[in-house]
Write a protein that holds these residues in place. Structure first.
Motif, PDB file in Angstrom:
ATOM      1  N   ILE A 177       8.598  97.673  25.903  1.00 52.20           N
ATOM      2  CA  ILE A 177       7.170  97.527  25.627  1.00 52.20           C
ATOM      3  C   ILE A 177       6.411  98.732  26.149  1.00 52.20           C
ATOM      4  CG2 ILE A 177       5.096  96.232  26.144  1.00 52.20           C
ATOM      5  CD1 ILE A 177       6.619  93.762  26.236  1.00 52.20           C
ATOM      6  N   ALA A 178       6.582  99.003  27.430  1.00 49.86           N
ATOM      7  CA  ALA A 178       5.948 100.187  28.015  1.00 49.86           C
ATOM      8  C   ALA A 178       6.983 101.288  27.940  1.00 49.86           C
ATOM      9  CB  ALA A 178       5.533  99.907  29.446  1.00 49.86           C
ATOM     10  N   GLU A 179       7.570 101.661  29.039  1.00 52.71           N
ATOM     11  CA  GLU A 179       8.720 102.537  29.059  1.00 52.71           C
ATOM     12  C   GLU A 179       9.252 102.508  30.472  1.00 52.71           C
ATOM     13  OE1 GLU A 179       7.305 106.449  28.076  1.00 52.71           O
ATOM     14  OE2 GLU A 179       6.527 106.779  30.070  1.00 52.71           O
ATOM     15  N   ALA A 180      10.462 103.063  30.650  1.00 54.08           N
ATOM     16  CA  ALA A 180      10.971 103.193  32.000  1.00 54.08           C
ATOM     17  C   ALA A 180      10.242 104.365  32.633  1.00 54.08           C
ATOM     18  CB  ALA A 180      12.476 103.449  31.978  1.00 54.08           C
ATOM     19  N   SER A 181       9.522 104.123  33.729  1.00 58.21           N
ATOM     20  CA  SER A 181       8.783 105.228  34.329  1.00 58.21           C
ATOM     21  C   SER A 181       8.823 105.134  35.845  1.00 58.21           C
ATOM     22  CB  SER A 181       7.333 105.233  33.842  1.00 58.21           C
ATOM     23  OG  SER A 181       6.678 104.069  34.274  1.00 58.21           O
ATOM     24  N   ILE A 182       8.655 106.289  36.479  1.00 54.77           N
ATOM     25  CA  ILE A 182       8.709 106.351  37.940  1.00 54.77           C
ATOM     26  C   ILE A 182       7.571 105.529  38.536  1.00 54.77           C
ATOM     27  CG2 ILE A 182       8.681 107.915  39.916  1.00 54.77           C
ATOM     28  CD1 ILE A 182      10.974 108.422  38.021  1.00 54.77           C
ATOM     29  N   GLY A 183       7.891 104.741  39.528  1.00 55.35           N
ATOM     30  CA  GLY A 183       6.840 103.994  40.218  1.00 55.35           C
ATOM     31  C   GLY A 183       6.368 102.761  39.474  1.00 55.35           C
ATOM     32  N   MET A 184       7.029 102.426  38.358  1.00 56.00           N
ATOM     33  CA  MET A 184       6.573 101.263  37.587  1.00 56.00           C
ATOM     34  C   MET A 184       6.665  99.973  38.405  1.00 56.00           C
ATOM     35  SD  MET A 184       9.816 100.933  34.954  1.00 56.00           S
ATOM     36  CE  MET A 184       9.586  99.297  34.273  1.00 56.00           C
ATOM     37  N   GLY A 185       7.605  99.945  39.355  1.00 53.16           N
ATOM     38  CA  GLY A 185       7.793  98.742  40.149  1.00 53.16           C
ATOM     39  C   GLY A 185       6.707  98.539  41.193  1.00 53.16           C
ATOM     40  N   ASN A 186       6.163  99.653  41.699  1.00 51.68           N
ATOM     41  CA  ASN A 186       5.143  99.524  42.742  1.00 51.68           C
ATOM     42  C   ASN A 186       3.885  98.896  42.192  1.00 51.68           C
ATOM     43  OD1 ASN A 186       7.113 101.064  43.792  1.00 51.68           O
ATOM     44  ND2 ASN A 186       5.907 102.930  43.953  1.00 51.68           N
ATOM     45  N   GLU A 187       3.712  99.024  40.887  1.00 56.89           N
ATOM     46  CA  GLU A 187       2.499  98.492  40.293  1.00 56.89           C
ATOM     47  C   GLU A 187       2.566  96.973  40.190  1.00 56.89           C
ATOM     48  OE1 GLU A 187       2.552 100.746  36.708  1.00 56.89           O
ATOM     49  OE2 GLU A 187       2.313 102.622  37.803  1.00 56.89           O
ATOM     50  N   ILE A 188       3.757  96.455  39.939  1.00 57.09           N
ATOM     51  CA  ILE A 188       3.836  95.021  39.674  1.00 57.09           C
ATOM     52  C   ILE A 188       4.285  94.226  40.897  1.00 57.09           C
ATOM     53  CG2 ILE A 188       6.227  94.933  38.858  1.00 57.09           C
ATOM     54  CD1 ILE A 188       5.158  93.158  36.534  1.00 57.09           C
ATOM     55  N   ILE A 189       4.896  94.927  41.864  1.00 56.91           N
ATOM     56  CA  ILE A 189       5.475  94.173  42.981  1.00 56.91           C
ATOM     57  C   ILE A 189       4.397  93.488  43.822  1.00 56.91           C
ATOM     58  CG2 ILE A 189       5.519  96.055  44.678  1.00 56.91           C
ATOM     59  CD1 ILE A 189       8.215  93.414  44.109  1.00 56.91           C
ATOM     60  N   ILE A 190       3.243  94.140  43.917  1.00 54.73           N
ATOM     61  CA  ILE A 190       2.153  93.535  44.695  1.00 54.73           C
ATOM     62  C   ILE A 190       1.719  92.233  44.018  1.00 54.73           C
ATOM     63  CG2 ILE A 190      -0.231  93.867  45.440  1.00 54.73           C
ATOM     64  CD1 ILE A 190       1.750  95.434  47.071  1.00 54.73           C
ATOM     65  N   THR A 191       1.650  92.267  42.694  1.00 55.41           N
ATOM     66  CA  THR A 191       1.311  91.048  41.961  1.00 55.41           C
ATOM     67  C   THR A 191       2.367  89.974  42.190  1.00 55.41           C
ATOM     68  OG1 THR A 191       0.468  92.562  40.289  1.00 55.41           O
ATOM     69  CG2 THR A 191       0.473  90.236  39.743  1.00 55.41           C
ATOM     70  N   ALA A 192       3.638  90.384  42.211  1.00 53.00           N
ATOM     71  CA  ALA A 192       4.705  89.414  42.440  1.00 53.00           C
ATOM     72  C   ALA A 192       4.571  88.786  43.833  1.00 53.00           C
ATOM     73  CB  ALA A 192       6.070  90.080  42.283  1.00 53.00           C
ATOM     74  N   PHE A 193       4.152  89.584  44.792  1.00 57.75           N
ATOM     75  CA  PHE A 193       3.934  89.043  46.127  1.00 57.75           C
ATOM     76  C   PHE A 193       2.796  88.032  46.127  1.00 57.75           C
ATOM     77  CE2 PHE A 193       6.660  92.203  48.187  1.00 57.75           C
ATOM     78  CZ  PHE A 193       7.222  91.398  49.154  1.00 57.75           C
ATOM     79  N   VAL A 194       1.748  88.384  45.390  1.00 60.85           N
ATOM     80  CA  VAL A 194       0.634  87.445  45.264  1.00 60.85           C
ATOM     81  C   VAL A 194       1.159  86.115  44.711  1.00 60.85           C
ATOM     82  CG1 VAL A 194      -1.522  86.978  44.045  1.00 60.85           C
ATOM     83  CG2 VAL A 194      -1.116  89.227  45.023  1.00 60.85           C
ATOM     84  N   VAL A 195       2.068  86.221  43.736  1.00 63.61           N
ATOM     85  CA  VAL A 195       2.645  85.019  43.137  1.00 63.61           C
ATOM     86  C   VAL A 195       3.354  84.165  44.183  1.00 63.61           C
ATOM     87  CG1 VAL A 195       4.500  84.196  41.639  1.00 63.61           C
ATOM     88  CG2 VAL A 195       2.882  85.889  40.792  1.00 63.61           C
ATOM     89  N   ILE A 196       4.239  84.781  44.981  1.00 59.80           N
ATOM     90  CA  ILE A 196       5.007  83.930  45.896  1.00 59.80           C
ATOM     91  C   ILE A 196       4.142  83.406  47.038  1.00 59.80           C
ATOM     92  CG2 ILE A 196       7.223  85.010  45.339  1.00 59.80           C
ATOM     93  CD1 ILE A 196       7.144  86.172  48.199  1.00 59.80           C
ATOM     94  N   ILE A 197       3.101  84.161  47.386  1.00 63.17           N
ATOM     95  CA  ILE A 197       2.204  83.660  48.443  1.00 63.17           C
ATOM     96  C   ILE A 197       1.423  82.457  47.919  1.00 63.17           C
ATOM     97  CG2 ILE A 197       0.257  84.225  49.917  1.00 63.17           C
ATOM     98  CD1 ILE A 197       2.640  85.781  50.738  1.00 63.17           C
ATOM     99  N   ILE A 198       0.902  82.585  46.707  1.00 64.61           N
ATOM    100  CA  ILE A 198       0.136  81.476  46.128  1.00 64.61           C
ATOM    101  C   ILE A 198       1.035  80.264  45.930  1.00 64.61           C
ATOM    102  CG2 ILE A 198      -1.001  80.665  44.011  1.00 64.61           C
ATOM    103  CD1 ILE A 198      -2.373  83.297  43.790  1.00 64.61           C
ATOM    104  N   GLY A 199       2.242  80.530  45.440  1.00 57.36           N
ATOM    105  CA  GLY A 199       3.158  79.436  45.149  1.00 57.36           C
ATOM    106  C   GLY A 199       3.665  78.745  46.402  1.00 57.36           C
TER     107      GLY A 199
END
Lengths: 307, 398, 335
Positions: A213-235
């Motif tokens: 959808i997007a592409e494989a790019s440097i640092g792509m994980g740092n953008e979403i990992i914070i959101t994933a943390f928000v998910v597990i904290i909320i959950g």
């Protein structure tokens, strides 16, 4: 028209939620059973994307590449676990955060050296590039349906694994009482490594699903990992059910916020003010939600029992 | 081990400053070039670096009889880091010219450091409105454009094509807003929808929600501005959403020689036939451009991007200044006067400088096509804006 | 400060005392000398170092002594910097007459006040959580400020804001780099003194007690919540003050400076220096900034060795630099 658009946006939100779940499932496993905070989980997501992209170019088949990329990412995770992570289980959360912060810097730079900073696009077979009319007027890209399907399958698999296997029993037992599991004579070291690899595989799967959808790019994980943390904290930390529900919730809220917030704001303020405020508020929305939920329920929505 | 490490760290902390000392060499021209060499934006910076090296090769690394000492610096895609790198070039390396700058925010953060030190600043890409208007400066020059110009050309193109309604998408930051403002300034039809998406470090790359809205809006075309890695991502999703035949694509700074090979590798035919505007194109017919594009392709095996073309021009502009004063780098007035003439052979063809030192130049509409070897590139259709000057020049007191 | 430490201490001066004294002395002498001998760039590096050391010292109060892992302290730096940038912007371009001014005291007051208020508000909510939830909720508040500033388009939004005129004070001019450095250095000494006094006070001892055993403190009838909240507010105010200095130093501010990675860097400085050691954050900031400068010169891929050192320091360097010094001393004391 409006209803079908809403339906499409719900599907889009569902797809984002599924991706977030794949990521937060790994975090939940490592957190629930090992009490380990892994900021570098996003780097595994990036590795999955890059490995799949390279393999797609090499083999010419996305399906084959995807099949190979998942175990390869798990292998990378295993390697990282054995070299660095393993030494950190006995430390506090602060050390986890700092060491994995260092890991992010290393893995991002290594990826930049290996794959060049440009990023790689993944060519999809024609059948996945098309669209499908799921309902009259509701046309969605096939690949997004595939993401939803694969994600739900993975979630179901995870559910079976956690609830109906010996490994799952250990995971559940470990989440509530670690010493107990040790006392049962289970080889904790292997268990931890295995769990970490499963988490890595899930992150890699999420990464390779996003890459086309997007592409494989440097640092792509740092953008979403914070959101994933928000998910597990909320959950509620350590709760797989919580992670699943929170991931879908965040996915839907984020997508619907982006789509409809400006229209809602336009009802109560001038067009110009709405166009300024809406993007800012929709960017803040998930953090606002997290703050509110934690203020009311400090343990999250579905805290894992008896920690 | 621990003892060793602590000793090493402490002594490093104390001793490092002593290792570095300023080098002074009066017989060379020092040029600092600030661009993005790390992070996802580095593919642009690397393209610029290639063009700068090619330019230096073309001029035998000599300006006004002096050797050129080029210092590349990385802005890490962050204004703060870019400013620190600029400070170092100005204070430590004592360069004569600072060039480069892809991003508006890095340029805005750094310009004061360069200009306060009395050095020349040459932007090889970024063109935010303040530097063309209120913040214009006698020692500031551009080899690119002002942000609004290219989308204004696009608005005009849309009018000429008879497009009546348009959906607009751009990232939510200064340049994105400039682009939208630019197209709104010239487009005569109706804008039926607009989305400003999240930008910056955790930029939004999944445009499914917006594309669904765009499709439902019933617009006759979609205008987007997505620089860097967001461009290919957008175009892929545009194609996957099956919008190619329903919602023709019009872009600025999104489809370039960096994204086209990737899109081709990814099989994204959706971009073929899409229209973009620019002040330059690899097929622009003039001697300087032919030499530049041919040698660039020979040396690096790909078409240069517009970023590269502007970087190439920035070196030639500096050379025209140093040549004019025969290498007397203390003659700032002489060098400034020479640059104001824009007398070098630019790859964009002839142009002049306005009072604000921004180029007054032609803008073209271009279509994405496959070249004779099957490589995807852009083809210039026609001039849309002739000798166009940016609207902020009037605010400049120079 | 050192004198007091000496009086309270019947033991001979520990090695760490001398190291700390030498460090502070070096910071007082070396940067000005570098500037005078024609190395203005290195004065800049040291100014940044001292300002970040000040911010890290503020963080150390809650993280080191209070055991509260705040992952959002960069927000205070940003708030402090914008407290300089926004009034200056209005003084130059009109509007908001209530705060439009170049007056340094106004900027300083705003920086400290706004930061303290933000700390009070977010601290009150964050303290309801524990452990990782606390880490993450402080980060969430930091991100909220980040996006709020991004949304302030008047002040540049994502692109940041250039501070064209520095804060004005009577008698001194911050445009002189040496004066600015002097102010930063004295501020750092002041902050160290404040933190030192706090940690030796009843308040500070209660705070540290809450870190090691909150249950027991509570059973003793101590309301930990209130102590921790006050600590967060003091820390936020000092950090906001550091932001005020940072804005005046860099003359360019952007939301980037309050990104979560910046908070991570501040945490790293505290840990690298040794949490709950008075001068630890200075060691940490020095190691961090100088390492960054040196590695950046060696390779553009400096993140790789930097990250490796980070991991290694966590793995093998527990207690940070100050901790290592203490171990060194205790080894030396043994016969």
């Amino acid at each position: 028209m409006e209803a079908s658009l809403l339906l499409i946006q719900l599907l889009n939100g569902l797809q984002l939620g599924i991706l977030l779940f794949l990521l937060s499932a790994g975090l939940t496993l490592t957190f629930g059973i090992m009490d380990f905070v892994n900021l570098a989980h996003g780097s595994l997501y990036m590795l999955g994307a890059f490995i799949c992209a390279s393999l797609t170019q090499l083999t010419g088949s996305f399906a084959l590449a995807a099949l190979l990329a998942v175990p390869l990412t798990a292998l990378c995770g295993l390697l990282i676990e054995m070299v660095v992570i393993r030494q950190l289980y006995s430390r506090n959360h602060l050390d986890h955060v700092l060491a994995t912060f260092g890991l992010i810097l290393c893995l991002d730079t290594i990826a930049e050296i290996v794959w060049s900073p440009a990023g790689i696009a993944i060519a999809l077979p024609d059948i996945l590039n098309g669209q499908l009319e799921v309902l009259p007027g509701v046309v969605v890209p096939v690949f997004r349906l595939l993401i939803i399907a694969v994600g739900l399958l993975a979630a179901a698999g995870l559910y079976l694994l956690v609830n109906h296997t010996k490994l799952g029993m250990l995971i559940r037992a470990g989440a509530s009482n670690r010493t107990m599991v040790g006392a049962l004579g289970v080889d904790i070291k292997t268990l931890f490594s295995g769990v970490f690899a499963i988490g890595a595989a899930l992150a890699g799967l999420a990464g390779l699903l996003v890459a086309p959808i997007a592409e494989a790019s440097i640092g792509m994980g740092n953008e979403i990992i914070i959101t994933a943390f928000v998910v597990i904290i909320i959950g509620g930390i350590g709760s797989m059910k919580g992670a699943f529900i929170a991931a879908l919730l965040i996915g839907l809220i984020d997508t619907l916020g982006r789509s409809y917030l400006d229209d809602i704001f336009k009802l109560i303020m001038s067009n110009e003010a709405a166009e300024t405020a809406a993007p800012a508020i929709s960017a803040m929305l998930i953090y606002l939600m997290m703050a509110v939920i934690l203020a009311i329920r400090p343990q999250g929505l579905f805290p894992a029992s008896s920690r | 081990m621990k003892k060793l490490l602590s000793n090493a760290l402490i002594s490093a902390a104390i001793l490092t400053p002593a290792i570095f000392s300023p080098v002074s060499a009066a017989d060379e021209v020092k040029i600092g070039f600030v661009t993005t060499l790390t992070t996802g934006g580095a593919s642009i910076g690397q393209d610029q670096e290639k063009a700068v090296n090619l330019a230096l090769k073309h001029i035998d690394n000599t300006m006004g009889g002096k050797q050129v000492n080029l210092i590349m610096a990385d802005d890490g895609f962050k204004p703060e880091v870019g400013k620190q790198a600029t400070d170092k070039l100005v204070k430590q390396d004592d360069v004569d010219f600072v060039a480069g700058y892809i991003w508006s925010h890095v340029l805005l953060a750094s310009r004061k450091s360069v200009l306060d030190a009395g050095k020349f600043l040459i932007t090889a890409n970024a063109g935010p409105s303040p530097v063309a208007g209120k913040l214009c400066h006698e020692n500031f020059f551009s080899t690119s454009w002002q942000n609004d110009q290219t989308p204004m050309a696009m608005g005009e193109t849309l009018n000429q094509k008879g497009v009546k309604s348009l959906y607009v998408m751009a990232p939510n930051y200064a340049a994105g807003k400039d682009m939208v403002a630019g197209v709104e300034r010239t487009f005569k039809g109706e804008i039926v929808g607009k989305d400003m998406t999240k930008w910056g470090k955790d930029a939004q790359l999944d445009f499914s929600a917006e594309l669904a809205k765009a499709k439902a809006s019933g617009a006759e075309g979609i205008f987007v501005f997505y620089p860097g890695k967001a461009g290919p991502a957008f175009i892929k999703q545009y194609q996957q959403a099956g919008l190619r035949d329903i919602l023709p694509l019009y872009t600025v700074f999104t489809v370039d020689s960096l994204s086209l090979p990737k899109l081709q590798a990814g099989g994204m035919e959706g971009v073929l036939g899409s229209v973009s505007t620019q002040h330059w194109g690899p097929d622009l017919d003039n001697a300087a451009n032919k030499k530049f594009v041919d040698d660039f392709r020979k040396d690096y095996g790909s078409y240069p991007s517009f970023y590269a073309a502007q970087a190439y021009d920035s070196i030639l502009l500096i050379k025209s200044a140093v040549d004019a004063v025969n290498g007397d780098l203390s003659d700032k007035d002489g060098m400034r006067a020479a640059m104001e003439k824009a007398s070098f052979a630019s790859v964009r063809g002839e142009f002049t400088y306005g009072n604000n030192h921004m180029p007054i130049q032609d803008f073209y509409s271009r279509t994405v096509v496959a070249d004779e070897d099957g490589n995807w590139t852009t083809h210039i259709d026609k001039v849309v804006l002739d000798d166009h000057q940016d609207v902020y020049a009037a605010d400049c007191k120079l | 400060m050192s004198e007091t430490k000496l009086k309270n201490n019947s033991k001979p001066r520990p090695l760490s005392f001398w190291i700390n004294a030498i460090l502070l002395l070096l910071l007082a002498v070396v940067p000005p000398i570098l500037f005078i001998t024609g190395q203005p760039f290195w004065l800049d590096v040291f100014t940044r170092l001292v300002i970040l050391a000040l911010a890290a010292t503020a963080l150390n109060l809650v993280l080191g002594y209070g055991g509260l892992v705040s992952f959002g302290h960069a927000a205070y730096l940003g708030l402090g910097a914008y407290a300089v940038g926004i009034p200056t912007y209005h003084a130059l371009y009109g509007g908001m007459d209530a705060i439009a001014s170049f007056n340094g005291f106004l900027h300083l007051g705003l920086a400290v006040l706004v930061s303290a208020l933000f700390a009070l508000l977010t601290g009150a909510i964050s303290l309801r959580t524990r452990g990782v939830n606390f880490i993450m909720i402080t980060m969430a508040f930091g991100q909220m400020i980040f996006y709020a500033i991004v949304a302030l388009e008047n002040y540049g939004g994502d692109d940041g804001l250039t501070i064209d005129v520095r804060s004005e004070f009577p008698l001194i001019s911050l445009d002189n780099p040496l004066t600015l450095y002097g102010l930063c250095y004295l501020s750092l000494l002041m902050a160290l003194f404040i933190v030192y006094k706090i940690t030796r006070s009843r308040f500070g001892l209660t705070l540290q007690g809450a870190r090691s055993n909150e249950e027991r403190m509570r059973s003793l009838g101590v309301n930990c919540y209130r102590y921790q909240l006050v600590a967060i507010v003091i820390s936020g105010a000092i950090c906001g003050y550091a932001g005020f200095l940072l804005g005046n130093f860099s003359t360019f501010i952007s939301p980037e400076m309050m990104d979560w990675t910046r908070s991570g860097e501040l945490m790293f400085m505290v840990i690298l220096g040794g949490a709950a050691f008075l001068c630890g954050p200075i060691f940490g900031a020095a190691a961090f900034i100088l390492l960054e400068e040196v590695l950046r010169d060696v390779t553009i891929h400096w993140h790789l060795p930097f990250g490796l050192l980070l991991i290694l320091s966590v793995l093998f360097f527990r207690g940070g630099l100050s901790g290592a010094l203490d171990r060194l001393r205790s080894q030396g004391d043994k016969p």
